[in-house]
Design a protein around this motif. Structure first.
Motif, short mmCIF file in Angstrom:
data_model
loop_
_atom_site.label_atom_id
_atom_site.label_comp_id
_atom_site.label_asym_id
_atom_site.label_seq_id
_atom_site.Cartn_x
_atom_site.Cartn_y
_atom_site.Cartn_z
N PHE A 191 50.24 85.90 58.11
CA PHE A 191 50.05 85.71 56.68
C PHE A 191 50.77 86.78 55.86
O PHE A 191 51.40 86.47 54.85
N LEU A 192 50.68 88.03 56.29
CA LEU A 192 51.41 89.09 55.59
C LEU A 192 52.92 88.88 55.73
O LEU A 192 53.68 89.13 54.79
N ASN A 193 53.35 88.43 56.91
CA ASN A 193 54.77 88.14 57.10
C ASN A 193 55.22 87.04 56.15
O ASN A 193 56.29 87.11 55.55
N ALA A 194 54.40 85.99 56.02
CA ALA A 194 54.77 84.87 55.16
C ALA A 194 54.80 85.27 53.69
O ALA A 194 55.73 84.89 52.96
N VAL A 195 53.82 86.03 53.25
CA VAL A 195 53.77 86.39 51.82
C VAL A 195 54.91 87.32 51.46
O VAL A 195 55.36 87.34 50.30
N ALA A 196 55.44 88.07 52.43
CA ALA A 196 56.60 88.92 52.17
C ALA A 196 57.83 88.07 51.85
O ALA A 196 58.74 88.52 51.15
N GLU A 197 57.85 86.85 52.34
CA GLU A 197 58.97 85.94 52.08
C GLU A 197 58.74 85.04 50.87
O GLU A 197 59.67 84.40 50.38
N TYR A 198 57.50 84.94 50.44
CA TYR A 198 57.14 84.10 49.29
C TYR A 198 56.38 84.95 48.28
O TYR A 198 55.15 84.90 48.22
N SER A 199 57.11 85.75 47.52
CA SER A 199 56.46 86.73 46.63
C SER A 199 55.94 86.13 45.33
O SER A 199 55.11 86.74 44.66
N ASP A 200 56.39 84.93 44.96
CA ASP A 200 55.93 84.29 43.73
C ASP A 200 54.47 83.90 43.87
O ASP A 200 54.12 83.06 44.70
N PRO A 201 53.57 84.51 43.06
CA PRO A 201 52.13 84.23 43.19
C PRO A 201 51.77 82.77 43.00
O PRO A 201 50.73 82.31 43.47
N GLY A 202 52.62 82.00 42.31
CA GLY A 202 52.32 80.59 42.07
C GLY A 202 52.81 79.66 43.17
O GLY A 202 52.48 78.47 43.16
N HIS A 203 53.57 80.18 44.11
CA HIS A 203 54.11 79.33 45.17
C HIS A 203 52.99 78.88 46.11
O HIS A 203 52.09 79.66 46.43
N PRO A 204 53.02 77.62 46.56
CA PRO A 204 51.96 77.13 47.46
C PRO A 204 51.78 77.97 48.74
O PRO A 204 50.64 78.13 49.21
N VAL A 205 52.86 78.52 49.29
CA VAL A 205 52.73 79.36 50.48
C VAL A 205 51.98 80.64 50.13
O VAL A 205 51.08 81.06 50.86
#
Length: 198
Positions: A110-124
């Motif tokens: 999850f931390l790995n994924a959020v590092a790639e999807y930094s936009d708080p509004g993105h579904p990931v």
């Protein structure tokens, strides 16, 4: 097996796609992996892929959902053991340590994924936040059963210990990291159980 059970089970192709993608996403990152690579390794056609996942983002969300369900299953198993809440927390910590010690460990999915999807509004990003909120709430609930006062701050402390261990576990000696993490959780649980209300 009845017809309804057959229809509710995921197809072999979907399972193969998700298993293949999950392994690659976790080992190499999400953005660096294209759909063509996943199709080739899963031995699935593009038409089959789009029948199960409208796009790559849907596959990423399925990957995170599967990871979320696996972690929830570990917690449910610990709770189902009938142990006192403090021992359930210890069991959850042990399952985290076992993951850190496992072959191919590359940190928190999850931390790995959020590092790639930094936009708080993105579904990931939202899926990561939802998982983390569930984990924080679950730990807080268990700590409240040990002692209701200050359960929320203690839960945040537990999550931070976990995050630190997950980050350190792929950089340093996993056994040493796990020993430090488990000792920290033990100290937290004992301090929380014995501390006076603020």
């Amino acid at each position: 097996m009845v017809r309804g059970e057959l229809e509710s089970r995921p197809s072999e192709a979907r399972t193969r796609l998700l298993t293949t993608a999950s392994g690659i996403f976790y080992a190499e990152g999400i953005h660096s992996v294209g759909v063509d690579r996943i199709l080739a390794e899963a031995q699935v056609t593009r038409a089959t892929f789009y029948r199960h996942f409208p796009g790559k983002e849907d596959l990423v969300l399925a990957y995170l959902s599967a990871a979320d369900q696996a972690i929830r299953g570990q917690v449910v198993a610990a709770v189902a053991g009938g142990l006192p809440p403090a021992d359930v927390l210890r069991a959850v910590a042990e399952s985290i340590a076992a993951g850190i010690r496992s072959q191919g460990f590359r940190g928190c999915a999850f931390l790995n994924a959020v590092a790639e999807y930094s936009d708080p509004g993105h579904p990931v990003h939202q899926a990561v936040l939802a998982h983390r909120q569930w984990f924080l709430d679950t730990v807080a609930e268990l700590l409240a059963r040990v002692r209701e006062e200050s359960a929320e701050p203690a839960a945040r402390h537990f999550v931070m210990l976990r995050d630190g261990a997950m980050a350190s576990g792929c950089l340093f000696d996993p056994d040493l990291v796990c020993e430090t993490f488990l000792r920290g959780v033990e100290g937290l649980v004992k301090t929380h159980a014995q501390s006076d209300p603020a």
